[in-house]
Design a protein around this motif. Structure first.
Motif, short mmCIF file in Angstrom:
data_model
loop_
_atom_site.label_atom_id
_atom_site.label_comp_id
_atom_site.label_asym_id
_atom_site.label_seq_id
_atom_site.Cartn_x
_atom_site.Cartn_y
_atom_site.Cartn_z
N TRP A 14 0.85 -1.19 0.00
CA TRP A 14 0.00 0.00 0.00
C TRP A 14 0.89 1.24 0.00
CZ3 TRP A 14 -1.69 4.23 3.13
CH2 TRP A 14 -2.83 4.87 2.62
N VAL A 16 1.14 5.65 -0.83
CA VAL A 16 0.48 6.94 -1.06
C VAL A 16 1.49 7.76 -1.86
CG1 VAL A 16 -0.72 8.87 0.01
CG2 VAL A 16 -0.36 6.79 1.30
N ILE A 21 3.81 2.56 2.43
CA ILE A 21 3.52 2.39 3.85
C ILE A 21 3.62 0.90 4.22
CG2 ILE A 21 1.79 2.74 5.66
CD1 ILE A 21 2.72 5.40 4.46
N PRO A 40 5.27 -0.84 16.79
CA PRO A 40 5.21 0.53 17.31
C PRO A 40 4.27 1.41 16.51
CG PRO A 40 7.26 0.16 16.10
CD PRO A 40 6.56 -1.16 16.18
N SER A 41 3.92 2.53 17.09
CA SER A 41 3.03 3.49 16.44
C SER A 41 3.58 3.89 15.06
CB SER A 41 2.93 4.73 17.35
OG SER A 41 2.04 5.63 16.80
N GLY A 42 2.71 3.87 14.09
CA GLY A 42 3.09 4.30 12.74
C GLY A 42 3.68 3.19 11.87
N CYS A 43 3.73 1.96 12.38
CA CYS A 43 4.38 0.88 11.60
C CYS A 43 3.45 0.31 10.52
CB CYS A 43 4.90 -0.23 12.50
SG CYS A 43 3.60 -1.25 13.21
N GLY A 44 2.16 0.65 10.58
CA GLY A 44 1.27 0.21 9.51
C GLY A 44 0.21 -0.79 9.94
N LYS A 45 0.00 -0.97 11.23
CA LYS A 45 -0.96 -1.97 11.72
C LYS A 45 -2.39 -1.64 11.26
CE LYS A 45 0.01 -1.12 16.08
NZ LYS A 45 0.96 0.01 15.94
N SER A 46 -2.81 -0.40 11.52
CA SER A 46 -4.19 -0.03 11.15
C SER A 46 -4.37 -0.03 9.64
CB SER A 46 -4.55 1.35 11.71
OG SER A 46 -4.53 1.31 13.11
N THR A 47 -3.33 0.36 8.93
CA THR A 47 -3.40 0.37 7.47
C THR A 47 -3.63 -1.05 6.95
OG1 THR A 47 -1.90 2.26 7.44
CG2 THR A 47 -2.15 1.04 5.37
N GLU A 166 -6.86 -2.25 18.30
CA GLU A 166 -6.60 -1.77 19.67
C GLU A 166 -7.90 -1.58 20.46
OE1 GLU A 166 -3.25 0.19 20.48
OE2 GLU A 166 -2.56 0.55 18.44
#
Ligand code: ATP
Ligand code: MG
Length: 236
Positions: A14, A16, A21, A40-47, A166
């Motif tokens: 994915w 942008v 990302i 960690p935050s920003g590593c792409g989990k939610s994406t 989360e």
């Protein structure tokens, strides 16, 4: 109960613009397996979760659910075609509806009659120990209770796959510990394939058959916790 299905990521990417990302992720999640995505935050989990849900379309690669390619750069099945349930951090309950109406909502959207939907909503609420709360408005419930309502709403339609982003991170520590066990039990009992995003290692170990560690949009390692013999994993 709906039959659990496997999920397969084949070099899923994915991007942008020029920024990538998620970098060509390959992973097979067995039917009925619970996989935690940890990082960690920003590593792409939610994406990654949004790609699984159908809220984002891959830039390259393929996503398979069961024997169907549900998404690639060329096509993307809508979320409602994927037969999955989602539970997010912020509960996302409708404030103007009662608890039972919230839980019945996915069934009503599918054309299930009001009385049947209510019966099934009550059964789902009983599963999360909220049988007596159906006629209340969500605002009158604690955070932990609201999250259990969200879980009941995700379970009510008997999805083949459950996605969690989360779901416990807004709750205090004691409540998190109790609810993580409730969720682990419910997932095992239902035999649902589940992907659970968290940055809490303990939560991941309590719930998951495998922990997939992400860093900067790549799978960096996989921890096997229960050794599901049907699970195949590949690190790209
Ligand atoms: N629409 C977008 N446009 C540009 N960048 C984006 C977009 N969506 C996400 N990103 C970037 O992708 C990266 C991964 O975001 P993501 O939300 O998946 O992280 P996360 O692992 O869920 O983090 P957290 O633990 O904080 O929730 C971040 O650097 C984010 O800024
Ligand atoms: Mg996130």
């Amino acid at each position: 109960m709906t039959r659990a299905v496997p999920i397969e990521l084949k070099s899923l990417r994915w991007s942008v613009g020029n920024l990538t990302i998620l970098h060509d992720l390959s992973l097979t999640i067995a039917a009925g397996e619970v996989v935690a995505l940890l990082g960690p935050s920003g590593c792409g989990k939610s994406t990654l979760l949004k790609l699984l849900a159908g809220l984002l379309q891959p830039s390259a690669g393929e996503l398979w659910i069961g024997d169907r390619c549900v998404a690639s750069a060329r096509h993307c099945d809508a979320p409602e075609q994927r037969h999955l349930g989602m539970v997010f951090q912020d509960y996302a309950l409708w404030p103007h509806m009662t608890v039972a109406q919230n839980v019945a909502f996915p069934l009503r959207m599918r054309g299930v009659s009001k009385s049947t939907a209510r019966l099934q909503a009550d059964a789902a609420l009983a599963q999360v120990a909220l049988a007596d709360f159906g006629d209340r408005k969500p605002a009158l419930l604690s955070g932990g209770q609201q999250q259990r309502v969200a879980l009941a709403r995700a379970l009510v339609a008997k999805p083949a796959i459950l996605l969690f982003d989360e779901p416990l991170s807004n709750l205090d520590r004691d409540l998190r510990e109790t609810l993580v066990h409730t969720m682990a039990d419910l997932l095992r009992a239902a035999g649902i394939t589940a992907v659970y995003v968290t940055h809490d290692r303990e939560e991941a170990s309590t719930l998951a058959d495998r922990i997939v560690h992400l860093a900067q949009g790549r799978i960096v390692s996989i921890t096997h916790l229960k050794g599901n013999p049907h699970a195949i994993s590949r690190v790209s």
